[in-house]
Motif scaffolding. Structure first.
Motif: not given
Length: 104
Positions: A1, A3, A86-87, A89-90, A94
């Motif tokens: 993934m 980020t 992707d960012l 999703q991260r 978190t």
């Protein structure tokens, strides 16, 4: 993934006129004359912004007689969108896991 996000491309698209050009080109392939009409920008200013977009790989050109048409490269925009997805999703993961660094 992944980020990280392509910051150079974000800088290119952060300019309001360049973002307007990209938005217009997402709808149709246009020549400089069309872009001057649509944006109200001076031709020299517009040409400078188109050069930046070309060098960044965001648009490509198509000569047509004495005119040059500009076309948006959707793959470049899609890659940037994927990086933001992707960012996001991260960030969701978190937040759900309540991941935080403790203070010293």
């Amino acid at each position: 993934m992944m980020t990280s996000v392509d910051t150079d491309l974000i800088r290119v698209l952060a300019d309001p006129l360049r973002l307007q050009i990209v938005t217009l080109l997402a709808r149709e392939t246009l020549c400089t004359t069309h872009l001057v009409e649509e944006t109200g920008a001076k031709q020299t200013n517009l040409s400078n912004h188109l050069k930046v977009l070309r060098e960044a790989g965001v648009v490509e050109t198509e000569p047509c007689g004495r005119f040059t048409y500009y076309r948006l490269r959707p793959d470049v925009i899609a890659t940037l969108a994927d990086q933001f997805a992707d960012l996001a999703q991260r960030a969701r993961l978190t937040a759900e896991a309540n991941i935080k660094r403790s203070c010293p």
